[in-house]
Design an enzyme around this catalytic site. Sequence first.
Site, mmCIF file in Angstrom:
data_model
loop_
_atom_site.group_PDB
_atom_site.id
_atom_site.type_symbol
_atom_site.label_atom_id
_atom_site.label_comp_id
_atom_site.label_asym_id
_atom_site.label_seq_id
_atom_site.Cartn_x
_atom_site.Cartn_y
_atom_site.Cartn_z
ATOM 1 N N ASN A 32 0.824 -1.215 0.000
ATOM 2 C CA ASN A 32 0.000 0.000 0.000
ATOM 3 C C ASN A 32 0.859 1.266 0.000
ATOM 4 O OD1 ASN A 32 0.982 0.119 2.589
ATOM 5 N ND2 ASN A 32 -1.019 0.091 3.616
ATOM 6 N N LEU A 33 2.180 1.097 -0.110
ATOM 7 C CA LEU A 33 3.143 2.199 -0.180
ATOM 8 C C LEU A 33 3.099 3.089 1.065
ATOM 9 C CD1 LEU A 33 2.902 3.180 -3.974
ATOM 10 C CD2 LEU A 33 4.393 1.480 -2.896
ATOM 11 N N PHE A 80 5.667 -9.761 4.245
ATOM 12 C CA PHE A 80 6.521 -8.756 4.893
ATOM 13 C C PHE A 80 5.704 -7.565 5.415
ATOM 14 C CE2 PHE A 80 9.256 -10.855 1.800
ATOM 15 C CZ PHE A 80 10.446 -11.020 2.484
ATOM 16 N N SER A 124 10.495 -11.528 14.208
ATOM 17 C CA SER A 124 11.589 -10.668 14.671
ATOM 18 C C SER A 124 12.184 -11.205 15.956
ATOM 19 C CB SER A 124 11.015 -9.269 14.916
ATOM 20 O OG SER A 124 11.927 -8.493 15.630
ATOM 21 N N ALA A 125 13.459 -10.905 16.165
ATOM 22 C CA ALA A 125 14.123 -11.264 17.430
ATOM 23 C C ALA A 125 13.484 -10.529 18.601
ATOM 24 C CB ALA A 125 15.601 -10.912 17.341
ATOM 25 N N TYR A 148 4.444 -3.548 19.270
ATOM 26 C CA TYR A 148 4.959 -4.113 18.016
ATOM 27 C C TYR A 148 5.358 -5.573 18.217
ATOM 28 C CZ TYR A 148 8.399 -5.307 14.424
ATOM 29 O OH TYR A 148 9.108 -5.963 13.440
ATOM 30 N N LYS A 152 3.905 -9.414 16.599
ATOM 31 C CA LYS A 152 4.666 -10.527 16.005
ATOM 32 C C LYS A 152 4.384 -11.826 16.762
ATOM 33 C CE LYS A 152 6.599 -8.245 12.689
ATOM 34 N NZ LYS A 152 6.192 -8.483 11.308
ATOM 35 N N LEU A 199 19.846 2.218 14.097
ATOM 36 C CA LEU A 199 21.194 2.767 14.220
ATOM 37 C C LEU A 199 21.870 3.003 12.866
ATOM 38 C CD1 LEU A 199 23.608 3.565 16.002
ATOM 39 C CD2 LEU A 199 24.299 1.158 15.962
ATOM 40 N N GLY A 293 13.270 0.856 26.994
ATOM 41 C CA GLY A 293 12.865 -0.394 26.342
ATOM 42 C C GLY A 293 14.009 -1.143 25.679
HETATM 43 P P1 NAD Z 1 9.436 -1.629 5.457
HETATM 44 O O1 NAD Z 1 8.564 -0.648 6.149
HETATM 45 O O2 NAD Z 1 10.566 -1.124 4.638
HETATM 46 O O3 NAD Z 1 8.554 -2.581 4.520
HETATM 47 C C1 NAD Z 1 7.233 -2.948 4.865
HETATM 48 C C2 NAD Z 1 6.362 -2.707 3.622
HETATM 49 O O4 NAD Z 1 5.026 -3.102 3.937
HETATM 50 C C3 NAD Z 1 6.333 -1.243 3.195
HETATM 51 O O5 NAD Z 1 6.607 -1.166 1.809
HETATM 52 C C4 NAD Z 1 4.896 -0.799 3.498
HETATM 53 O O6 NAD Z 1 4.442 0.175 2.579
HETATM 54 C C5 NAD Z 1 4.152 -2.122 3.394
HETATM 55 N N1 NAD Z 1 2.919 -2.202 4.187
HETATM 56 C C6 NAD Z 1 2.732 -1.902 5.494
HETATM 57 N N2 NAD Z 1 1.467 -2.143 5.847
HETATM 58 C C7 NAD Z 1 0.829 -2.612 4.743
HETATM 59 C C8 NAD Z 1 -0.497 -3.030 4.474
HETATM 60 N N3 NAD Z 1 -1.441 -3.020 5.433
HETATM 61 N N4 NAD Z 1 -0.796 -3.476 3.245
HETATM 62 C C9 NAD Z 1 0.147 -3.487 2.251
HETATM 63 N N5 NAD Z 1 1.415 -3.084 2.450
HETATM 64 C C10 NAD Z 1 1.751 -2.658 3.682
HETATM 65 O O7 NAD Z 1 9.962 -2.656 6.570
HETATM 66 P P2 NAD Z 1 11.071 -3.786 6.473
HETATM 67 O O8 NAD Z 1 12.213 -3.358 7.307
HETATM 68 O O9 NAD Z 1 11.287 -4.191 5.081
HETATM 69 O O10 NAD Z 1 10.323 -4.949 7.262
HETATM 70 C C11 NAD Z 1 9.678 -6.023 6.608
HETATM 71 C C12 NAD Z 1 9.157 -6.988 7.647
HETATM 72 O O11 NAD Z 1 10.223 -7.435 8.478
HETATM 73 C C13 NAD Z 1 8.115 -6.391 8.605
HETATM 74 O O12 NAD Z 1 7.142 -7.374 8.867
HETATM 75 C C14 NAD Z 1 8.913 -6.088 9.848
HETATM 76 O O13 NAD Z 1 8.109 -6.096 10.999
HETATM 77 C C15 NAD Z 1 9.902 -7.244 9.844
HETATM 78 N N6 NAD Z 1 11.132 -6.978 10.579
HETATM 79 C C16 NAD Z 1 11.886 -5.873 10.257
HETATM 80 C C17 NAD Z 1 13.053 -5.606 10.970
HETATM 81 C C18 NAD Z 1 13.881 -4.375 10.683
HETATM 82 O O14 NAD Z 1 14.643 -3.932 11.562
HETATM 83 N N7 NAD Z 1 13.829 -3.804 9.490
HETATM 84 C C19 NAD Z 1 13.457 -6.471 12.001
HETATM 85 C C20 NAD Z 1 12.690 -7.603 12.276
HETATM 86 C C21 NAD Z 1 11.517 -7.850 11.557
HETATM 87 N N1 UDP Z 2 21.052 3.073 18.936
HETATM 88 C C1 UDP Z 2 21.782 4.207 19.273
HETATM 89 N N2 UDP Z 2 21.472 5.374 18.616
HETATM 90 C C2 UDP Z 2 20.519 5.456 17.657
HETATM 91 C C3 UDP Z 2 19.797 4.294 17.312
HETATM 92 C C4 UDP Z 2 20.087 3.116 17.986
HETATM 93 O O1 UDP Z 2 22.648 4.172 20.145
HETATM 94 O O2 UDP Z 2 20.285 6.549 17.108
HETATM 95 C C5 UDP Z 2 21.391 1.787 19.602
HETATM 96 C C6 UDP Z 2 20.255 1.121 20.346
HETATM 97 O O3 UDP Z 2 20.219 1.573 21.692
HETATM 98 C C7 UDP Z 2 20.641 -0.358 20.229
HETATM 99 C C8 UDP Z 2 21.344 -0.441 18.871
HETATM 100 O O4 UDP Z 2 21.753 0.899 18.569
HETATM 101 O O5 UDP Z 2 21.596 -0.698 21.234
HETATM 102 C C9 UDP Z 2 20.437 -0.945 17.730
HETATM 103 O O6 UDP Z 2 19.254 -0.174 17.732
HETATM 104 P P1 UDP Z 2 18.179 -0.276 16.558
HETATM 105 O O7 UDP Z 2 17.094 0.712 16.865
HETATM 106 O O8 UDP Z 2 18.873 -0.161 15.248
HETATM 107 O O9 UDP Z 2 17.644 -1.775 16.639
HETATM 108 P P2 UDP Z 2 16.901 -2.556 17.843
HETATM 109 O O10 UDP Z 2 17.838 -3.636 18.263
HETATM 110 O O11 UDP Z 2 16.588 -1.585 18.938
HETATM 111 O O12 UDP Z 2 15.693 -3.105 17.175
#
Ligand code: NAD
Ligand code: UDP
Length: 335
Positions: A32-33, A80, A124-125, A148, A152, A199, A293
């Site tokens: 949905n962008l 995703f 996610s972790a 959040y 998950k 970060l 957090g």
């Molecule tokens: P992102 O925001 O870049 O990509 C998510 C995409 O989903 C976006 O393009 C957004 O427009 C689309 N979207 C959101 N809601 C929608 C909806 N209702 N319908 C259609 N499209 C929708 O995020 P990302 O970093 O690529 O993350 C992808 C997945 O990985 C997510 O589920 C996120 O929770 C998970 N994840 C991300 C991270 C991270 O740090 N990036 C870590 C762990 C898990």
């Molecule tokens: N962090 C930081 N400054 C920032 C963003 C993140 O010091 O501007 C630290 C944060 O406290 C964590 C690590 O960088 O220890 C990774 O944070 P991020 O938000 O990238 O990922 P998270 O593990 O929190 O999902």
Amino acid sequence: MRLLVTGGTGFIGSHACADLLARGHEVTIVDNLANSRADVVERIAAVAGRRPRFIMGDVRDRDAMLAVLRGQGIEGVLHFAALKAVAESWEKPLAYYDNNVGGSLALLHAMQEASVDLLVFSSSATVYGDPEHCPVDETAPRRGTNPYARTKLMTEDIIADIASQRRTFRAATLRYFNPAGAHPSGLLGEEPSGVPNNLMPYVAQVAAGERSEVQVFGGDYPTPDGTGVRDYIHVVDLARAHSEALEYLVREQRCLTVNLGTGRGYSVLDVITAFERACGRTIPRKLVPRRSGDVAACYADASRAFELLGWRARLGIERMCEDAWRWQSRRAARD
Ligand code: NAD
Ligand code: UDP
């Protein structure tokens, strides 16, 4: 295979699409962008040498999802699409449950109706909360410490319940650690809107002179240098794991839950130092109080992914910083 990728124009989804297309799969993106741009589709095509189909849509729209699944003859789904900012999830819990849990439910309903039985889910972790010990493996207790994370956890449980009820249903639940880096082409990467929460994109913007300094959140953690330790995983390695998980589901006909990380932890200061080497500039930083957090350390035991998928991370922190810097530089020139 004919695959649906929800959130396929986002950071991780776009890299996964490029990997899937390069392996010969037919890819339909629904996004949905809300947090990405339509021109990512062209860039995925440029990287993969083949075009994905793009449909602007919302995963919460069950009828639209059913129409896509049936209309495109979809055989498997990589899901995703989600909202992903922890702080925002405290401010807008309803939006997070609606989008992430509601979206997954609508998609799962549509999949059941269309008899689509293969799912790869982005977990996610964060489901481990503050882990009792590191490296953390998949059997560690799960606890959602923010809205959040709870979206998950709930979606993982919904998927597990469906899998135990429907014998034909196969799901891969992939628990990402800290995705970082960008595609080496400089064409795909993370496009945070506003101030980056994570970060590495923040460090990249400081290196580019778009922001004045990195705020280091806490220097008094029980870690070697006092700053938070995380397991950064190159997005290209992460993308590859999705294709391999999908192949596992088809080959083994069983469900799968795996950590995706490198198994190595890096502190905030380690990341800043690695980025300085990659960009050849000094990155100003300031120590500030802990971010609420945050946990001291979280890194993966990624051995199950290797045992089951033969997957392990190939690219280290240096490559993540080099690729993130290339992406940052090209993005600044493009915009
Ligand atoms: P992102 O925001 O870049 O990509 C998510 C995409 O989903 C976006 O393009 C957004 O427009 C689309 N979207 C959101 N809601 C929608 C909806 N209702 N319908 C259609 N499209 C929708 O995020 P990302 O970093 O690529 O993350 C992808 C997945 O990985 C997510 O589920 C996120 O929770 C998970 N994840 C991300 C991270 C991270 O740090 N990036 C870590 C762990 C898990
Ligand atoms: N962090 C930081 N400054 C920032 C963003 C993140 O010091 O501007 C630290 C944060 O406290 C964590 C690590 O960088 O220890 C990774 O944070 P991020 O938000 O990238 O990922 P998270 O593990 O929190 O999902």
